[in-house]
Design a protein around this motif. Structure first.
Motif, PDB file in Angstrom:
ATOM      1  N   ILE A   9      31.869  33.306  30.211  1.00 29.86           N
ATOM      2  CA  ILE A   9      33.363  33.567  30.809  1.00 29.86           C
ATOM      3  C   ILE A   9      33.558  34.918  30.354  1.00 29.86           C
ATOM      4  N   PRO A  10      33.985  35.816  31.347  1.00 32.25           N
ATOM      5  CA  PRO A  10      34.179  37.120  31.180  1.00 32.25           C
ATOM      6  C   PRO A  10      35.817  37.246  30.711  1.00 32.25           C
ATOM      7  N   ALA A  11      36.066  37.575  29.880  1.00 38.27           N
ATOM      8  CA  ALA A  11      37.443  37.704  29.146  1.00 38.27           C
ATOM      9  C   ALA A  11      37.946  38.994  28.629  1.00 38.27           C
ATOM     10  N   ALA A  12      37.249  40.051  29.122  1.00 36.47           N
ATOM     11  CA  ALA A  12      37.392  41.271  28.490  1.00 36.47           C
ATOM     12  C   ALA A  12      38.305  42.264  29.345  1.00 36.47           C
ATOM     13  N   GLY A  13      38.826  41.935  30.372  1.00 36.72           N
ATOM     14  CA  GLY A  13      39.783  42.879  31.268  1.00 36.72           C
ATOM     15  C   GLY A  13      40.934  43.329  30.386  1.00 36.72           C
ATOM     16  N   LEU A  14      41.528  44.187  30.977  1.00 35.74           N
ATOM     17  CA  LEU A  14      42.832  44.795  30.559  1.00 35.74           C
ATOM     18  C   LEU A  14      43.985  44.098  30.800  1.00 35.74           C
ATOM     19  N   GLY A  15      43.846  43.258  31.807  1.00 35.86           N
ATOM     20  CA  GLY A  15      45.270  42.721  32.315  1.00 35.86           C
ATOM     21  C   GLY A  15      46.286  43.254  32.497  1.00 35.86           C
ATOM     22  N   THR A  16      45.911  44.526  33.281  1.00 32.16           N
ATOM     23  CA  THR A  16      47.412  45.433  33.465  1.00 32.16           C
ATOM     24  C   THR A  16      48.257  44.776  34.511  1.00 32.16           C
ATOM     25  N   ARG A  17      48.022  43.485  35.349  1.00 32.93           N
ATOM     26  CA  ARG A  17      49.098  43.119  36.357  1.00 32.93           C
ATOM     27  C   ARG A  17      50.114  42.263  35.321  1.00 32.93           C
ATOM     28  N   LYS A  27      45.408  37.796  28.359  1.00 36.95           N
ATOM     29  CA  LYS A  27      46.108  36.798  29.291  1.00 36.95           C
ATOM     30  C   LYS A  27      45.298  35.435  29.429  1.00 36.95           C
ATOM     31  N   GLU A  28      43.991  35.419  28.835  1.00 34.48           N
ATOM     32  CA  GLU A  28      43.202  34.364  28.669  1.00 34.48           C
ATOM     33  C   GLU A  28      43.694  33.264  27.677  1.00 34.48           C
ATOM     34  N   MET A  29      44.706  33.854  26.837  1.00 40.46           N
ATOM     35  CA  MET A  29      45.330  33.087  25.789  1.00 40.46           C
ATOM     36  C   MET A  29      46.815  32.581  26.048  1.00 40.46           C
ATOM     37  N   LYS A 108      34.659  48.102  31.972  1.00 42.89           N
ATOM     38  CA  LYS A 108      34.037  48.614  33.031  1.00 42.89           C
ATOM     39  C   LYS A 108      34.001  47.959  34.250  1.00 42.89           C
ATOM     40  N   GLY A 109      34.414  46.787  34.257  1.00 40.72           N
ATOM     41  CA  GLY A 109      34.430  45.925  35.316  1.00 40.72           C
ATOM     42  C   GLY A 109      33.889  44.545  35.300  1.00 40.72           C
ATOM     43  N   LEU A 110      34.263  43.652  36.004  1.00 45.02           N
ATOM     44  CA  LEU A 110      33.538  42.086  35.918  1.00 45.02           C
ATOM     45  C   LEU A 110      32.189  42.200  35.988  1.00 45.02           C
ATOM     46  N   GLY A 111      31.508  43.122  36.930  1.00 45.18           N
ATOM     47  CA  GLY A 111      30.056  43.234  36.933  1.00 45.18           C
ATOM     48  C   GLY A 111      29.485  43.722  35.717  1.00 45.18           C
ATOM     49  N   HIS A 112      30.009  44.614  34.822  1.00 42.98           N
ATOM     50  CA  HIS A 112      29.375  45.113  33.812  1.00 42.98           C
ATOM     51  C   HIS A 112      29.524  43.998  32.705  1.00 42.98           C
ATOM     52  N   ALA A 113      30.871  43.137  32.713  1.00 49.06           N
ATOM     53  CA  ALA A 113      31.021  42.147  31.742  1.00 49.06           C
ATOM     54  C   ALA A 113      29.856  41.162  31.859  1.00 49.06           C
ATOM     55  N   VAL A 114      29.612  40.744  33.036  1.00 47.26           N
ATOM     56  CA  VAL A 114      28.684  39.883  33.330  1.00 47.26           C
ATOM     57  C   VAL A 114      26.951  40.372  32.786  1.00 47.26           C
ATOM     58  N   LEU A 129      32.575  31.946  34.982  1.00 42.31           N
ATOM     59  CA  LEU A 129      33.747  31.067  35.055  1.00 42.31           C
ATOM     60  C   LEU A 129      34.941  32.412  34.788  1.00 42.31           C
ATOM     61  N   TYR A 130      35.527  32.680  35.724  1.00 39.24           N
ATOM     62  CA  TYR A 130      36.275  34.210  35.436  1.00 39.24           C
ATOM     63  C   TYR A 130      37.426  33.494  34.376  1.00 39.24           C
ATOM     64  N   GLY A 131      37.988  34.305  33.473  1.00 37.87           N
ATOM     65  CA  GLY A 131      38.558  33.929  32.306  1.00 37.87           C
ATOM     66  C   GLY A 131      40.020  33.679  32.454  1.00 37.87           C
ATOM     67  N   ASP A 132      40.518  34.385  33.669  1.00 40.51           N
ATOM     68  CA  ASP A 132      41.786  34.340  34.147  1.00 40.51           C
ATOM     69  C   ASP A 132      42.153  33.428  35.362  1.00 40.51           C
ATOM     70  N   ASP A 133      41.051  32.484  35.859  1.00 42.93           N
ATOM     71  CA  ASP A 133      41.304  31.698  36.694  1.00 42.93           C
ATOM     72  C   ASP A 133      41.230  30.298  36.412  1.00 42.93           C
ATOM     73  N   GLY A 226      37.052  52.066  40.467  1.00 42.96           N
ATOM     74  CA  GLY A 226      36.142  52.723  39.603  1.00 42.96           C
ATOM     75  C   GLY A 226      35.414  51.671  38.547  1.00 42.96           C
ATOM     76  N   GLU A 227      35.523  50.287  38.988  1.00 40.57           N
ATOM     77  CA  GLU A 227      34.764  49.276  38.066  1.00 40.57           C
ATOM     78  C   GLU A 227      33.665  48.920  38.660  1.00 40.57           C
ATOM     79  N   VAL A 228      32.428  48.583  37.825  1.00 40.18           N
ATOM     80  CA  VAL A 228      31.202  48.086  38.288  1.00 40.18           C
ATOM     81  C   VAL A 228      31.554  46.489  38.864  1.00 40.18           C
TER      82      VAL A 228
HETATM   83  P1  UTP Z   1      40.384  40.759  36.586  1.00 40.21           P
HETATM   84  O1  UTP Z   1      39.964  41.965  37.349  1.00 40.21           O
HETATM   85  O2  UTP Z   1      41.230  39.851  37.351  1.00 40.21           O
HETATM   86  O3  UTP Z   1      40.741  41.255  35.283  1.00 40.21           O
HETATM   87  O4  UTP Z   1      38.807  40.228  36.222  1.00 40.21           O
HETATM   88  P2  UTP Z   1      41.615  42.744  34.636  1.00 40.21           P
HETATM   89  O5  UTP Z   1      40.646  43.812  34.817  1.00 40.21           O
HETATM   90  O6  UTP Z   1      42.081  42.307  33.404  1.00 40.21           O
HETATM   91  O7  UTP Z   1      42.702  42.682  35.741  1.00 40.21           O
HETATM   92  P3  UTP Z   1      43.989  43.759  36.127  1.00 40.21           P
HETATM   93  O8  UTP Z   1      43.922  45.034  34.933  1.00 40.21           O
HETATM   94  O9  UTP Z   1      45.339  42.945  36.082  1.00 40.21           O
HETATM   95  O10 UTP Z   1      43.861  44.446  37.485  1.00 40.21           O
HETATM   96  C1  UTP Z   1      38.573  38.939  36.217  1.00 40.21           C
HETATM   97  C2  UTP Z   1      38.105  38.199  34.990  1.00 40.21           C
HETATM   98  O11 UTP Z   1      36.931  39.381  34.408  1.00 40.21           O
HETATM   99  C3  UTP Z   1      37.233  39.692  33.256  1.00 40.21           C
HETATM  100  C4  UTP Z   1      38.885  39.579  33.126  1.00 40.21           C
HETATM  101  O12 UTP Z   1      39.170  39.356  31.690  1.00 40.21           O
HETATM  102  C5  UTP Z   1      39.161  38.423  33.969  1.00 40.21           C
HETATM  103  O13 UTP Z   1      39.218  37.201  33.186  1.00 40.21           O
HETATM  104  N1  UTP Z   1      37.050  41.194  33.072  1.00 40.21           N
HETATM  105  C6  UTP Z   1      37.462  42.083  34.017  1.00 40.21           C
HETATM  106  C7  UTP Z   1      36.046  41.641  32.089  1.00 40.21           C
HETATM  107  O14 UTP Z   1      35.641  40.634  31.316  1.00 40.21           O
HETATM  108  N2  UTP Z   1      35.628  42.891  31.994  1.00 40.21           N
HETATM  109  C8  UTP Z   1      36.126  43.740  32.760  1.00 40.21           C
HETATM  110  O15 UTP Z   1      36.061  45.225  32.676  1.00 40.21           O
HETATM  111  C9  UTP Z   1      36.994  43.407  33.625  1.00 40.21           C
END
Ligand code: UTP
Length: 290
Positions: A9-17, A27-29, A108-114, A129-133, A226-228
């Motif tokens: 479960i990738p949950a390391a995004g910044l959640g900028t939206r 956001k996962e919480m 660095k992006g979802l690919g990098h998290a995986v 399983l994407y952590g915000d879906d 700029g993300e993987v």
């Molecule tokens: P998103 O692209 O929706 O997450 O990735 P984000 O980068 O937090 O979105 P913005 O900033 O609002 O655009 C889908 C999932 O992948 C994780 C996120 O936490 C989310 O659950 N993710 C994304 C990572 O684990 N690492 C990353 O570098 C980017």
């Protein structure tokens, strides 16, 4: 055939939206009424028969670990006040699965998290399983994808059809229907421009991957934003040997978007066993006033 036993479960995004909420709160919480989004996702994996789960986190997301840990002080307080149901619920969360954590040191992006899950996964197929879906439905979305994996033994991506004017926010897949709800996919693109749209089928939050994805991710250059991108890595395999797309049933809530958070809270609030009826009459009154 190797059974899928592990999930990431990738949950390391910044959640900028969903800033400013995500400045400190992952956001996962975010609570959907009274349960954090990521608990729904862990429960979906468990209901799909998966017991080993790796959550990819980053700085400031320790509360995800705390949520899946024991909470002795709280448990004692609930016990003392004879709220044993709540106490049991709190303990059950820590026993849901074998939950492991790893940090993605830079987002660095979802690919990098995986890719951070490589050692955990080893030489096995695995679910992502994407952590915000959050996906809610009769049959867990992950289980639907696993069924297809057991039959075809290929990478499976979970898809939904999205409105044409919104496809630019997602990925777009080149698909050919094999049978009901299952498509062969030989190409895809992340966040397409109008001229690049291949179909309105888009990867939505779930996939079953094989370990060969790790070498491909390692060789994938940063793409959109700029993300993987995980989509770019899956595309490489799709172009070479094809992948399968499964149109899963169930409603998906994008907890990484403001409207998705509201939809989830309203719809889950309406069917909540404790407050559903009260919330429904509140909404009816509110609509009358509006
Ligand atoms: P998103 O692209 O929706 O997450 O990735 P984000 O980068 O937090 O979105 P913005 O900033 O609002 O655009 C889908 C999932 O992948 C994780 C996120 O936490 C989310 O659950 N993710 C994304 C990572 O684990 N690492 C990353 O570098 C980017």
């Amino acid at each position: 055939m190797q059974k899928v036993r592990k999930a990431v479960i990738p949950a390391a995004g910044l959640g900028t939206r969903v800033l400013p909420a995500t400045k400190v709160l992952p956001k996962e919480m975010f609570p959907i009424v009274d349960k954090p989004a990521i608990q729904y996702i862990v429960e979906e994996a468990v209901a799909s028969g998966i017991r080993d789960i790796l959550i990819v986190t980053n700085r400031g997301k320790n509360i995800i670990e705390d949520h899946f840990d024991r909470a002795p002080e709280l448990e004692q307080r609930l016990f003392d006040s004879e709220k044993n149901n709540l106490r049991d619920q709190a303990i059950d969360i820590s026993n849901l699965a074998n939950i492991h954590f790893i940090r993605q040191k830079e987002s660095k992006g979802l690919g990098h998290a995986v890719l951070c899950a490589k050692t955990f996964v080893g030489d096995e197929p695995f679910a992502v399983l994407y952590g915000d879906d959050v996906i809610v439905g009769e049959e867990p979305a992950c289980a639907q994808l696993l069924k297809a994996y057991e039959k075809f033994e290929k990478i499976i991506v979970g898809v939904k059809k999205v409105p044409e004017d919104e496809i630019f926010k997602y990925s777009s897949l080149k698909v050919k229907r094999i049978n009901n709800g299952i498509f062969e996919c030989v190409d895809m693109i992340e966040k397409p421009k109008a001229s690049q749209v291949m179909s309105c089928y888009s990867i939505q939050g779930r996939c079953i991957l094989t370990p060969d994805i790790f070498d491909v991710i390692s060789e994938t250059s940063p793409g959109k934003g700029g993300e993987v991108q995980l989509t770019d890595a899956i595309r490489t395999i799709a172009r070479k040997s094809g992948v399968l797309a499964v149109e899963y049933s169930g409603k998906r809530y994008d907890i990484g978007s403001k409207i998705g958070v509201l939809e989830a809270c309203v719809e889950m609030g309406l069917v909540h066993p404790e407050i559903g009826e009260e919330f429904k009459s509140y909404l009816k009154n509110l609509i009358r006033v509006c």
